[in-house]
Design a protein around this motif. Structure first.
Motif, PDB file in Angstrom:
ATOM      1  N   ALA A   1       0.808  -1.311  -0.149  1.00 28.35           N
ATOM      2  CA  ALA A   1      -0.185  -0.039   0.053  1.00 28.35           C
ATOM      3  C   ALA A   1       0.880   1.168  -0.051  1.00 28.35           C
ATOM      4  O   ALA A   1       0.758   2.182  -0.735  1.00 28.35           O
ATOM      5  CB  ALA A   1      -1.206   0.062   1.438  1.00 28.35           C
ATOM      6  N   VAL A   2       1.806   1.312   0.855  1.00 25.19           N
ATOM      7  CA  VAL A   2       2.555   2.377   0.752  1.00 25.19           C
ATOM      8  C   VAL A   2       3.458   2.652  -0.332  1.00 25.19           C
ATOM      9  O   VAL A   2       3.745   3.949  -1.069  1.00 25.19           O
ATOM     10  CB  VAL A   2       3.846   2.311   1.926  1.00 25.19           C
ATOM     11  N   LEU A   3       4.021   1.610  -1.184  1.00 29.78           N
ATOM     12  CA  LEU A   3       4.595   1.598  -2.427  1.00 29.78           C
ATOM     13  C   LEU A   3       3.732   2.092  -3.450  1.00 29.78           C
ATOM     14  O   LEU A   3       4.122   3.146  -4.290  1.00 29.78           O
ATOM     15  CB  LEU A   3       5.149   0.060  -3.010  1.00 29.78           C
ATOM     16  N   THR A   4       2.577   1.758  -3.297  1.00 34.12           N
ATOM     17  CA  THR A   4       1.380   2.175  -4.421  1.00 34.12           C
ATOM     18  C   THR A   4       1.333   3.615  -4.177  1.00 34.12           C
ATOM     19  O   THR A   4       0.961   4.343  -5.287  1.00 34.12           O
ATOM     20  CB  THR A   4       0.087   1.478  -4.363  1.00 34.12           C
ATOM     21  N   THR A   5       1.173   4.234  -3.056  1.00 33.03           N
ATOM     22  CA  THR A   5       0.817   5.536  -2.910  1.00 33.03           C
ATOM     23  C   THR A   5       2.112   6.238  -3.232  1.00 33.03           C
ATOM     24  O   THR A   5       2.096   7.557  -3.641  1.00 33.03           O
ATOM     25  CB  THR A   5       0.407   5.876  -1.289  1.00 33.03           C
ATOM     26  N   LEU A   6       3.305   5.802  -3.149  1.00 33.55           N
ATOM     27  CA  LEU A   6       4.590   6.473  -3.853  1.00 33.55           C
ATOM     28  C   LEU A   6       4.593   6.599  -5.228  1.00 33.55           C
ATOM     29  O   LEU A   6       4.950   7.503  -5.848  1.00 33.55           O
ATOM     30  CB  LEU A   6       5.930   6.210  -3.148  1.00 33.55           C
ATOM     31  N   VAL A   7       4.305   5.448  -5.613  1.00 30.68           N
ATOM     32  CA  VAL A   7       4.594   5.327  -7.191  1.00 30.68           C
ATOM     33  C   VAL A   7       3.720   5.846  -8.068  1.00 30.68           C
ATOM     34  O   VAL A   7       3.652   6.410  -8.895  1.00 30.68           O
ATOM     35  CB  VAL A   7       4.810   3.578  -7.382  1.00 30.68           C
ATOM     36  N   ALA A   8       2.145   5.431  -7.871  1.00 28.77           N
ATOM     37  CA  ALA A   8       1.024   5.665  -8.583  1.00 28.77           C
ATOM     38  C   ALA A   8       0.929   7.222  -8.973  1.00 28.77           C
ATOM     39  O   ALA A   8       0.650   7.693 -10.035  1.00 28.77           O
ATOM     40  CB  ALA A   8      -0.302   5.634  -7.931  1.00 28.77           C
ATOM     41  N   PRO A   9       1.111   8.225  -8.005  1.00 31.22           N
ATOM     42  CA  PRO A   9       1.062   9.487  -8.540  1.00 31.22           C
ATOM     43  C   PRO A   9       2.332   9.760  -9.500  1.00 31.22           C
ATOM     44  O   PRO A   9       2.097  10.630 -10.453  1.00 31.22           O
ATOM     45  CB  PRO A   9       1.185  10.516  -7.236  1.00 31.22           C
ATOM     46  N   ALA A  10       3.330   9.551  -9.096  1.00 36.02           N
ATOM     47  CA  ALA A  10       4.623   9.947 -10.027  1.00 36.02           C
ATOM     48  C   ALA A  10       4.107   9.144 -11.398  1.00 36.02           C
ATOM     49  O   ALA A  10       4.560   9.796 -12.327  1.00 36.02           O
ATOM     50  CB  ALA A  10       5.722   9.343  -9.659  1.00 36.02           C
ATOM     51  N   PHE A  11       3.959   7.967 -11.307  1.00 38.34           N
ATOM     52  CA  PHE A  11       3.157   7.363 -12.737  1.00 38.34           C
ATOM     53  C   PHE A  11       2.305   7.975 -13.530  1.00 38.34           C
ATOM     54  O   PHE A  11       2.401   8.397 -14.726  1.00 38.34           O
ATOM     55  CB  PHE A  11       2.783   5.955 -12.493  1.00 38.34           C
ATOM     56  N   VAL A  12       1.389   8.556 -12.843  1.00 40.57           N
ATOM     57  CA  VAL A  12       0.247   9.376 -13.663  1.00 40.57           C
ATOM     58  C   VAL A  12       0.589  10.777 -13.929  1.00 40.57           C
ATOM     59  O   VAL A  12       0.333  11.246 -15.148  1.00 40.57           O
ATOM     60  CB  VAL A  12      -1.133   9.414 -12.734  1.00 40.57           C
ATOM     61  N   TYR A  13       1.177  11.421 -13.075  1.00 42.93           N
ATOM     62  CA  TYR A  13       1.283  12.810 -13.183  1.00 42.93           C
ATOM     63  C   TYR A  13       3.109  13.457 -13.536  1.00 42.93           C
ATOM     64  O   TYR A  13       3.364  14.353 -13.948  1.00 42.93           O
ATOM     65  CB  TYR A  13       1.015  13.748 -11.975  1.00 42.93           C
ATOM     66  N   GLY A  14       3.852  12.236 -13.507  1.00 42.32           N
ATOM     67  CA  GLY A  14       5.237  12.655 -13.643  1.00 42.32           C
ATOM     68  C   GLY A  14       5.692  12.631 -15.192  1.00 42.32           C
ATOM     69  O   GLY A  14       6.765  13.331 -15.347  1.00 42.32           O
ATOM     70  N   GLY A  15       4.785  12.735 -16.110  1.00 43.77           N
ATOM     71  CA  GLY A  15       5.151  12.731 -17.640  1.00 43.77           C
ATOM     72  C   GLY A  15       5.469  11.264 -18.171  1.00 43.77           C
ATOM     73  O   GLY A  15       5.605  10.097 -17.483  1.00 43.77           O
ATOM     74  N   MET A  16       5.711  11.411 -19.585  1.00 42.96           N
ATOM     75  CA  MET A  16       5.973  10.383 -20.344  1.00 42.96           C
ATOM     76  C   MET A  16       7.232   9.625 -19.930  1.00 42.96           C
ATOM     77  O   MET A  16       7.126   8.419 -19.809  1.00 42.96           O
ATOM     78  CB  MET A  16       5.882  10.659 -21.812  1.00 42.96           C
ATOM     79  N   ASP A  17       8.382  10.311 -19.882  1.00 43.37           N
ATOM     80  CA  ASP A  17       9.601   9.966 -19.519  1.00 43.37           C
ATOM     81  C   ASP A  17       9.622   9.002 -18.196  1.00 43.37           C
ATOM     82  O   ASP A  17      10.012   7.870 -18.005  1.00 43.37           O
ATOM     83  CB  ASP A  17      10.542  10.982 -19.467  1.00 43.37           C
ATOM     84  N   VAL A  18       8.976   9.385 -17.129  1.00 42.63           N
ATOM     85  CA  VAL A  18       9.071   9.033 -15.773  1.00 42.63           C
ATOM     86  C   VAL A  18       7.835   7.400 -15.982  1.00 42.63           C
ATOM     87  O   VAL A  18       8.401   6.312 -15.460  1.00 42.63           O
ATOM     88  CB  VAL A  18       8.170   9.736 -14.593  1.00 42.63           C
ATOM     89  N   ALA A  19       6.834   7.814 -16.765  1.00 43.76           N
ATOM     90  CA  ALA A  19       6.043   6.597 -16.816  1.00 43.76           C
ATOM     91  C   ALA A  19       6.736   5.511 -17.430  1.00 43.76           C
ATOM     92  O   ALA A  19       6.818   4.069 -17.240  1.00 43.76           O
ATOM     93  CB  ALA A  19       4.918   6.813 -17.401  1.00 43.76           C
ATOM     94  N   ALA A  20       7.407   5.695 -18.705  1.00 39.17           N
ATOM     95  CA  ALA A  20       8.198   4.833 -19.366  1.00 39.17           C
ATOM     96  C   ALA A  20       9.251   4.202 -18.700  1.00 39.17           C
ATOM     97  O   ALA A  20       9.674   2.920 -18.603  1.00 39.17           O
ATOM     98  CB  ALA A  20       8.880   5.475 -20.752  1.00 39.17           C
ATOM     99  N   ALA A  21      10.054   4.987 -17.813  1.00 41.56           N
ATOM    100  CA  ALA A  21      11.042   4.434 -16.956  1.00 41.56           C
ATOM    101  C   ALA A  21      10.602   3.565 -15.845  1.00 41.56           C
ATOM    102  O   ALA A  21      11.212   2.580 -15.552  1.00 41.56           O
ATOM    103  CB  ALA A  21      11.905   5.607 -16.366  1.00 41.56           C
ATOM    104  N   MET A  22       9.560   3.830 -15.228  1.00 36.63           N
ATOM    105  CA  MET A  22       8.802   2.843 -14.272  1.00 36.63           C
ATOM    106  C   MET A  22       8.556   1.526 -15.137  1.00 36.63           C
ATOM    107  O   MET A  22       8.513   0.481 -14.398  1.00 36.63           O
ATOM    108  CB  MET A  22       7.708   3.554 -13.667  1.00 36.63           C
ATOM    109  N   LEU A  23       7.951   1.591 -16.225  1.00 34.03           N
ATOM    110  CA  LEU A  23       7.613   0.603 -17.056  1.00 34.03           C
ATOM    111  C   LEU A  23       8.715  -0.403 -17.273  1.00 34.03           C
ATOM    112  O   LEU A  23       8.725  -1.641 -17.039  1.00 34.03           O
ATOM    113  CB  LEU A  23       6.745   0.764 -18.362  1.00 34.03           C
ATOM    114  N   VAL A  24       9.695   0.062 -17.742  1.00 32.07           N
ATOM    115  CA  VAL A  24      11.042  -0.581 -17.910  1.00 32.07           C
ATOM    116  C   VAL A  24      11.613  -1.148 -16.700  1.00 32.07           C
ATOM    117  O   VAL A  24      12.018  -2.280 -16.840  1.00 32.07           O
ATOM    118  CB  VAL A  24      12.133   0.420 -18.594  1.00 32.07           C
TER     119      VAL A  24
END
Length: 102
Positions: free
Chosen positions: A50-73
């Motif tokens: 749950a803590v990991l989700t609350t840290l990662v989800a906003p960055a994935f959604v609002y961080g931009g394409m570069d952050v979302a792609a890096a997270m997927l990789v």
């Protein structure tokens, strides 16, 4: 100090006290139990995800394409390799995307 800054200071202190009381209270409660009920143990086991989700989800959604792609990789690499490699490859991915595309 004006009233707005004083209100902000009171809010920060109140949030710090509330955080400390809930953490300390949870610790005291758990240490007083002889054995932890299964439902409580299951809930405590779910906390890291749950803590990991609350840290990662906003960055994935609002961080931009570069952050979302890096997270997927990093996620794909993390399924196969160690955490250090996952972090390193994720960092390389975000830097490469920022350099090449943005």
């Amino acid at each position: 100090m004006d009233a707005q800054h004083l209100d902000l200071l009171y809010l920060i202190v109140a949030a710090a006290v509330a955080t400390y009381v809930t953490r300390f209270g949870g610790y005291v409660l758990i240490t007083q139990l002889k054995n932890i009920p299964p439902r409580v143990e299951s809930a405590l086991n779910a906390v890291p995800a749950a803590v990991l989700t609350t840290l990662v989800a906003p960055a994935f959604v609002y961080g931009g394409m570069d952050v979302a792609a890096a997270m997927l990789v990093a996620f794909v690499v993390g399924l196969r390799f160690s955490t250090l490699r996952m972090l390193f490859v994720g960092w390389i991915a975000v830097m490469a995307i920022r350099h090449l595309i943005m």
